[in-house]
Every structure is written in structure tokens, then in C-alpha cells.
Enzyme design. Structure first.
Site, PDB file in Angstrom:
ATOM      1  N   GLY A  38       0.750  -1.246  -0.061  1.00 51.12           N
ATOM      2  CA  GLY A  38      -0.035   0.054  -0.059  1.00 51.12           C
ATOM      3  C   GLY A  38       0.835   1.346   0.089  1.00 51.12           C
ATOM      4  O   GLY A  38       2.024   1.238  -0.076  1.00 51.12           O
ATOM      5  N   GLY A  48       0.546   9.010   2.802  1.00 50.16           N
ATOM      6  CA  GLY A  48       1.064  10.209   2.546  1.00 50.16           C
ATOM      7  C   GLY A  48       2.539  10.317   3.189  1.00 50.16           C
ATOM      8  O   GLY A  48       3.396  11.173   2.752  1.00 50.16           O
ATOM      9  N   ASP A  99      -1.835  11.980  15.626  1.00 55.09           N
ATOM     10  CA  ASP A  99      -2.609  11.411  14.180  1.00 55.09           C
ATOM     11  C   ASP A  99      -3.357  10.321  14.391  1.00 55.09           C
ATOM     12  O   ASP A  99      -3.291   9.451  13.509  1.00 55.09           O
ATOM     13  CB  ASP A  99      -1.806  11.472  12.951  1.00 55.09           C
ATOM     14  CG  ASP A  99      -2.380  11.604  11.648  1.00 55.09           C
ATOM     15  OD1 ASP A  99      -3.546  12.108  11.668  1.00 55.09           O
ATOM     16  OD2 ASP A  99      -2.030  11.131  10.736  1.00 55.09           O
TER      17      ASP A  99
END
Length: 398
Positions: A19, A22, A134
Site C-alpha cells: 500500500g 502520505g 494523528d
């Protein structure tokens, strides 16, 4: 930089892509020295030229590499390949919490089970001065065995404890606070202080945790608008929709706990993930007792168990509703608390014979845990429980 099968990064051989995000591309690889499969996250060389992005990626490696906890992704190594940094970590089988939520809300008992694991992982990171900043379903991975792992400390704030002497460490560290004017995180899960680009700490992760748990129980985000700017404005100025109207079989205690996590002011939230894990652990054993009639669910946003000021001339009767087992009929119990102080955070033993609660002890001036046999006119203060917050009973009621 996309890597093809067979590419070698030192002793690691790329097998297949897993995968991309960012902060880099992830590959399945084989460690030829140990004969095991691993995951490799590579920051593209073009992006590595950005000093800020490279610093954050290296910070992820340093932060995660210091953590050794079953609920945090294990990092094995950090290296550079043709100018592109990479991190080698354990290879996980399963899927992200985001993928799990694609099927809708998660039942409360399972949601609490996963939430406890998140809280334990955060507590371990916070103990080392590492804040995720995050936390979101994409960064939470549920393995095929049901183990939850926190991923991606790329935005983590690493604070190295002050060394008593220069010999302690020479590890470079990130700034101790979020840099003024920089908004970091993912809009729907950011804390109000992150939206305002103010210093973020463990309590910021607690807010994000509350937003994640809200979504796990309801199947929808606590703060979701058409644009990121509108979402961030809602986080700062608006309350989340009433969770009790969205989630089935929601415990009022769990509802209050999530509201406490989502307070706008950091000072009004849980002050540590460790406290949060403790409170969730207390709930996990009694979650089957939590399905109260909707009309009885309080809408207060404060994390307060029925909190009482008990006067010197009388004791206040407390009504505690509980179910003896999943789907059993409700029972009402009444009892008196023989103390003359504010009583908070009660816990009833599984056999229904003992009560634990927190109240201020006049002698020490500290919050202490008291134990009382129901029907007794006396309560015993438990030594060594100064500063306690959330009492609970072990399975054997010890």
C-alpha cells in the site's frame, strides 16, 4: 520511488507492494538473514528532499523504535536505499480499523475491547514522552488474532527526558511543543488545540481517541462536515451529536467517558491514557450491565458518575441500576454511603454485596478508595490508594 519484486535493500528482498500513503510506500519483504517476512516502509527519494518531511519520517523511526509494546507496531530497523530512507517493521496480517468500520458500527463489547488496547498502547508511548498526534482508524490495525496495533508515529512528538548528565544520551529530539502556526493531523480526529496550532500533548491523543471510539460505536464521525475547514471549525465550536441516539445498547457510563475525552479544553479531559485505560478496564467487566432505558441516560458532557455531597446529618441514598448478566432483567438497589464528603466513581462487586467508591479523606486530604459492605453503616478507607480515580473489582471480587 516504486520498488519491484526482487529489489534488494541490504539484506531485505522486496516481495510485493502492500500500500501507499502520505508518508511513504509499504512493501512486503523477506529478511534473508533470519528467513522471516517483514514490512518495509519507504519514503520516496523526491519527498526525502523535503527537510521537514524527512525529519518527520526519521522521527517516526526513532519514536517507534523506542517502543516495545504488544499494541504498538514493532520497528526492527531504519536504513537508507539510494537516498530514500526506509523503516523495517513486523509484518501484520489483518486489516485497519477503517476497513473494519466499512461494515458499520462495532458492538459495544468489542469496541471496548479494542479501545482498551488502544489506550494501553498510547499509555506506553506517553510514558516515553511520545505523542501520536494523528490517531485515526487508518492508523489502527486489527490483526487476524484480534490484536490491535497502533501504526505510524510519523507525526509523533518525541520528547527525550532531561538527562541528569551529558553522558545520558546524545539522541537528537524533536521540539518539545508543536511548532506555532503548524496544523498537524487529520481534520476529523484533531483536537481543538491542534486545530488552533497550539501545543499538543497526551491529552490531544485522548481527544482523538474519543473521536475514534465515538465512530466505532456509532458508525459515523463525531465531527464531519463537507470541507476540512468546516470540520475543524466544528471541532473547536460545536458539540458532537448525542451518541446515545446513534449507538445501540450504549452504556451511560461509556457515553460519559467518551464525552469526557471530547471536551474542548484539555484540562477537562482524562489527563492520561493510563487513566483512560483504567476506566475502560473497569467498564469492560460490567458492560453487559449497561443497557439502561433511553430515558434514564444523562446528557451531561461531564465525566461524572452520580456525584453527591453527603451532609453531616444525613446520608444520601444512591440508586444504581444494573443488569445481572447480558439481557437479564433490571434490578434496582438502594444503599446509604456513610461519609461526609463528595462521593464519585462507584463500583459494585459482581456478587452485589460490596461497594467501592472514591471520596476525599479528611486525614490525608487526598481522594481515597473506600470499601463498604452493602447494608453496613461503615465504610473502610483503603491504605495506599491516595489519588485514586476509578475503583473496580477483580473477577473474584478481591
Amino acid at each position: 520511488m516504486s520498488l519491484t519484486a526482487g529489489t534488494k535493500l541490504g539484506p531485505y528482498e522486496i516481495l510485493a507492494p502492500l500500500g501507499a500513503g502520505g508518508m511513504g510506500e509499504v512493501y512486503r519483504a523477506r529478511d534473508t538473514r533470519l528467513g522471516r517476512e517483514v514490512a518495509i516502509k519507504v519514503l520516496p527519494a523526491a519527498l526525502a528532499k523535503d527537510p521537514d518531511r524527512l525529519r518527520r519520517f526519521e522521527q517516526e523511526a526513532r519514536a517507534a523504535g523506542q517502543l516495545n509494546h504488544p499494541n504498538i507496531l514493532t520497528v526492527y530497523e531504519f536504513g537508507v536505499h539510494e537516498g530514500a530512507p526506509f523503516i523495517v517493521s513486523e509484518l501484520l496480517e489483518g486489516g485497519t480499523l477503517r476497513e473494519r468500520l466499512a461494515g458499520g458500527a462495532i458492538p459495544p463489547r468489542k469496541a471496548i475491547e479494542l479501545a482498551i488496547q488502544i489506550a494501553h498502547g498510547l499509555a506506553a508511548a506517553h510514558d516515553k514522552g511520545i505523542f501520536h498526534r494523528d490517531l485515526k482508524p487508518e492508523n489502527l490495525f486489527v490483526t487476524t488474532e484480534g490484536r490491535l496495533k497502533i501504526l505510524d508515529f510519523g507525526l509523533a512528538k518525541l520528547i527525550q527526558p532531561e538527562a541528569p548528565s551529558a553522558a545520558m544520551t546524545t539522541l537528537a529530539t524533536a521540539p518539545a511543543v508543536t511548532e506555532p502556526g503548524k496544523v498537524m493531523g487529520t481534520a476529523a480526529y484533531m483536537s481543538p488545540e491542534q486545530v488552533r496550532a497550539k501545543p499538543a500533548d497526551a491529552r490531544s491523543d485522548v481527544f482523538s481517541f474519543g473521536a475514534v471510539l465515538y465512530e466505532m460505536l456509532s458508525g459515523q464521525r463525531a465531527f464531519q462536515r463537507e470541507t476540512a475547514a468546516e470540520t475543524m471549525a466544528a471541532i473547536v465550536k460545536e458539540d458532537q451529536p448525542d451518541l446515545a441516539t446513534l449507538a445501540k445498547n450504549l452504556s451511560p457510563a461509556l457515553d460519559r467517558m467518551i464525552n469526557h475525552c471530547l471536551e474542548k479544553s484539555p484540562d477537562q479531559r482524562f489527563q492520561s491514557a493510563k487513566d483512560l485505560a483504567f476506566a475502560l478496564g473497569a467498564l469492560s467487566g460490567s458492560e453487559s450491565t449497561a443497557a439502561l432505558p433511553a430515558a434514564s441516560r444523562p446528557r451531561s458532557r461531564r465525566w461524572l458518575m452520580p456525584s453527591l455531597a453527603v451532609t453531616a446529618v444525613s446520608s444520601v441514598l444512591l440508586a444504581v441500576f444494573l443488569l445481572l448478566r447480558p439481557h437479564a432483567a433490571e434490578e434496582r438497589m438502594q444503599f446509604a454511603i456513610p461519609v461526609q464528603a463528595e462521593v464519585v466513581n462507584l463500583a459494585l462487586s459482581a456478587d452485589g454485596k460490596m461497594l467501592a467508591f472514591v471520596a476525599r479523606d479528611d486525614a490525608s486530604g487526598e481522594n481515597m478508595v473506600y470499601a463498604q459492605r452493602l447494608g453496613s453503616a461503615n465504610a473502610t478507607v483503603l491504605a495506599g490508594t491516595e489519588g485514586a480515580s476509578y475503583p473496580f473489582w477483580s473477577p473474584d471480587d478481591a
